[in-house]
Enzyme design. Structure first.
Site, short mmCIF file in Angstrom:
data_model
loop_
_atom_site.label_atom_id
_atom_site.label_comp_id
_atom_site.label_asym_id
_atom_site.label_seq_id
_atom_site.Cartn_x
_atom_site.Cartn_y
_atom_site.Cartn_z
N ARG A 57 0.83 -1.23 0.00
CA ARG A 57 0.00 0.00 0.00
C ARG A 57 0.85 1.27 0.00
NH1 ARG A 57 -3.32 -3.02 3.70
NH2 ARG A 57 -5.02 -3.93 2.50
N LYS A 110 3.36 11.49 -11.13
CA LYS A 110 2.50 10.68 -12.01
C LYS A 110 3.21 9.36 -12.25
CE LYS A 110 -0.25 13.96 -14.67
NZ LYS A 110 -0.50 14.53 -16.02
N GLU A 144 10.28 18.47 -24.59
CA GLU A 144 9.63 18.75 -23.30
C GLU A 144 10.26 19.98 -22.64
OE1 GLU A 144 6.98 17.40 -22.06
OE2 GLU A 144 6.80 15.33 -22.75
N LYS A 173 7.89 23.09 -13.27
CA LYS A 173 7.02 21.94 -13.01
C LYS A 173 6.65 21.89 -11.54
CE LYS A 173 5.74 17.36 -13.93
NZ LYS A 173 5.79 16.21 -14.79
N GLU A 212 -3.97 17.39 -11.05
CA GLU A 212 -4.46 17.86 -12.35
C GLU A 212 -5.97 18.11 -12.38
OE1 GLU A 212 -2.29 16.23 -15.72
OE2 GLU A 212 -4.05 16.53 -16.97
N ARG A 224 -2.38 22.02 -13.82
CA ARG A 224 -1.37 21.03 -14.21
C ARG A 224 -1.51 20.64 -15.67
NH1 ARG A 224 1.34 16.04 -10.80
NH2 ARG A 224 2.63 15.33 -12.53
N ASN A 263 0.51 19.83 -20.48
CA ASN A 263 0.16 19.01 -21.65
C ASN A 263 0.15 19.83 -22.94
OD1 ASN A 263 -0.19 16.71 -20.08
ND2 ASN A 263 -2.29 17.28 -19.56
N HIS A 282 0.34 18.16 -26.31
CA HIS A 282 0.14 16.72 -26.11
C HIS A 282 -1.12 16.17 -26.76
CE1 HIS A 282 3.49 17.17 -23.39
NE2 HIS A 282 3.48 15.89 -23.07
N HIS A 314 -0.48 12.98 -28.86
CA HIS A 314 -1.02 11.64 -28.57
C HIS A 314 -1.70 11.05 -29.79
CE1 HIS A 314 -0.90 12.39 -23.93
NE2 HIS A 314 0.26 12.07 -24.44
N HIS A 370 8.11 10.28 -28.26
CA HIS A 370 7.13 11.13 -27.56
C HIS A 370 7.52 12.61 -27.61
CE1 HIS A 370 4.20 12.50 -24.66
NE2 HIS A 370 5.19 13.02 -23.94
N1 GLY Z 1 3.80 15.12 -17.81
C1 GLY Z 1 2.77 15.96 -17.40
C2 GLY Z 1 2.55 16.00 -15.94
O1 GLY Z 1 3.36 15.51 -15.19
O2 GLY Z 1 1.54 16.47 -15.50
#
Ligand code: GLY
Length: 373
Positions: free
Chosen positions: A125, A147, A189, A231, A241, A245, A249, A252, A256, A270
């Site tokens: 957990r 993430k 990025e 970031k 998000e 956040r 993107n 993106h 995608h 990517h």
């Molecule tokens: N890669 C986008 C984020 O971490 O929100």
């Protein structure tokens, strides 16, 4: 410790951590990790490529601070972000007798960071983990912000959790072993941050980008530090998000769809898709009258100057038509109540989130970009 180096603090109450950025941090890895506590034995999960290049240096750095270690090396590549490799990793960590108070090290690019972070999130957990990102993309993006996850047959990153690392060590000397194409994909990025929120940073990249790509270490540390600061600020405001956040993107939604259209293959990495997606997002913004036509031209010029894929015509092989690409955008995680969310821009350094984009305008951008091929 070798300079130049810097530290960025991610201030999430109860889950705060430091990101150290600089060359040759691996040699000091034990000194950074030992104070986190837990057993004096740490489990490292990496991939076979990184293990061959850098595992010994990491293990020597740990030993220097009295930490022993064992390592699991998974196959390199996106297909490792899967249920079978997650199961293998969790069971190996249990074989290693990793307990609640112990620390697991994710040593690799975004694939390893995401997979190992997710394994750490669900093992017993939740156990703590340290990110030691080895690619530019992972240093400026995926290792920061918590993430974690794996891919599903239905799409990328669809199974996962938010689980913050306890420490990030971004050793910029490791970037020296990246293939130029991988470095430049990570740069997609990097420039995203300037475009979304810091025009001075973008202007600095326009000047320093070529030196950065050529290996200027001080420039690399500065570039990674600014990206990570931005970031961290965004993640502190909106960890899960719910709002801001999503600015991360930028590019993106287009990316995608292009990744799906090229089968998540080597045809388009990517970060390359992010760079092309940023150009398209600025093109769409200009067509909607949000920013001047100079903005997409300037974005395009910098990406082209860096020798990166800039437009759809730079992607080899066939691409589907504009309607199909638009349909692939509909599979994106950023769809809310059936409406596509776009990150658009008022100018370089001033992006915002909107769901209010006429379908025909998006189709127009896609059609024109395909027609240039
Ligand atoms: N890669 C986008 C984020 O971490 O929100």
């Amino acid at each position: 410790m070798t300079s130049p180096a810097s530290t960025v603090h991610v201030n999430l109450p109860g889950r705060e951590y430091d990101i150290h950025i600089g060359p040759d941090l691996l040699g000091d890895s034990g000194a950074y990790i030992a104070p986190l506590g837990g057993r004096k034995h740490v489990a490292i999960v990496t991939d076979e490529t990184v293990a061959g290049l850098h595992l010994k240096a990491l293990q020597d750095g740990l030993t220097a601070a009295g930490l022993t270690s064992d390592a699991l090396a998974l196959p390199a590549g996106e297909s490792t972000k899967s249920w079978p490799q997650l199961q293998r990793t969790c069971e190996w960590l249990l074989d290693q007798k990793v307990e609640r108070g112990d620390v697991v090290i994710a040593f690799g690019g975004g694939v390893i960071g995401d997979l190992v972070g997710f394994a750490a999130a669900i093992l017993r957990r939740g156990v703590r983990f340290v990110q030691i990102p080895t690619t530019l993309l992972a240093q400026v993006d995926s290792s920061v912000g918590g993430k974690t996850g794996i891919n599903a047959p239905h799409g990328k990153n669809l199974i996962g959790a938010f689980h913050q690392p306890s420490l990030v060590l971004a050793d910029t000397a490791l970037l020296g072993t990246l293939a130029p194409r991988d470095f430049l994909a990570g740069y997609g990025e990097v420039l995203k941050y300037g475009l979304l929120g810091d025009s001075d940073y973008f202007a600095w990249l326009e000047t320093m980008g070529p030196a950065l790509a050529a290996g200027d270490m001080a420039a690399r540390v500065q570039a990674v530090t600014r990206a990570v600061q931005m970031k961290a600020e965004i993640v502190q405001r909106d960890e899960t998000e719910q709002g801001d956040r999503a600015l991360l993107n930028l590019g993106h939604t287009f990316c995608h769809a292009l990744e799906a259209a090229t089968g998540y293959s080597d045809r388009l990495l990517h970060g390359e898709g992010v760079a092309i997606g940023c150009v398209m997002a600025f093109e769409l913004s200009a067509r909607l009258g949000l920013c001047s036509q100079e903005s997409p031209s300037r974005v395009r010029a910098h990406i082209r100057n860096m020798g990166m894929k800039t437009d759809l015509r730079d992607i080899e092989g066939d691409l589907p038509d504009a309607e199909t690409l638009l349909g692939l955008m509909g599979q994106d995680k950023k769809v809310v109540a059936g409406k596509l969310r776009f990150i658009l821009a008022r100018e370089i350094g001033d992006a915002f989130i909107t769901s209010d984009v006429p379908r025909d305008k998006v189709l127009g951008v896609l059609k024109d970009a395909l027609a240039e091929r």
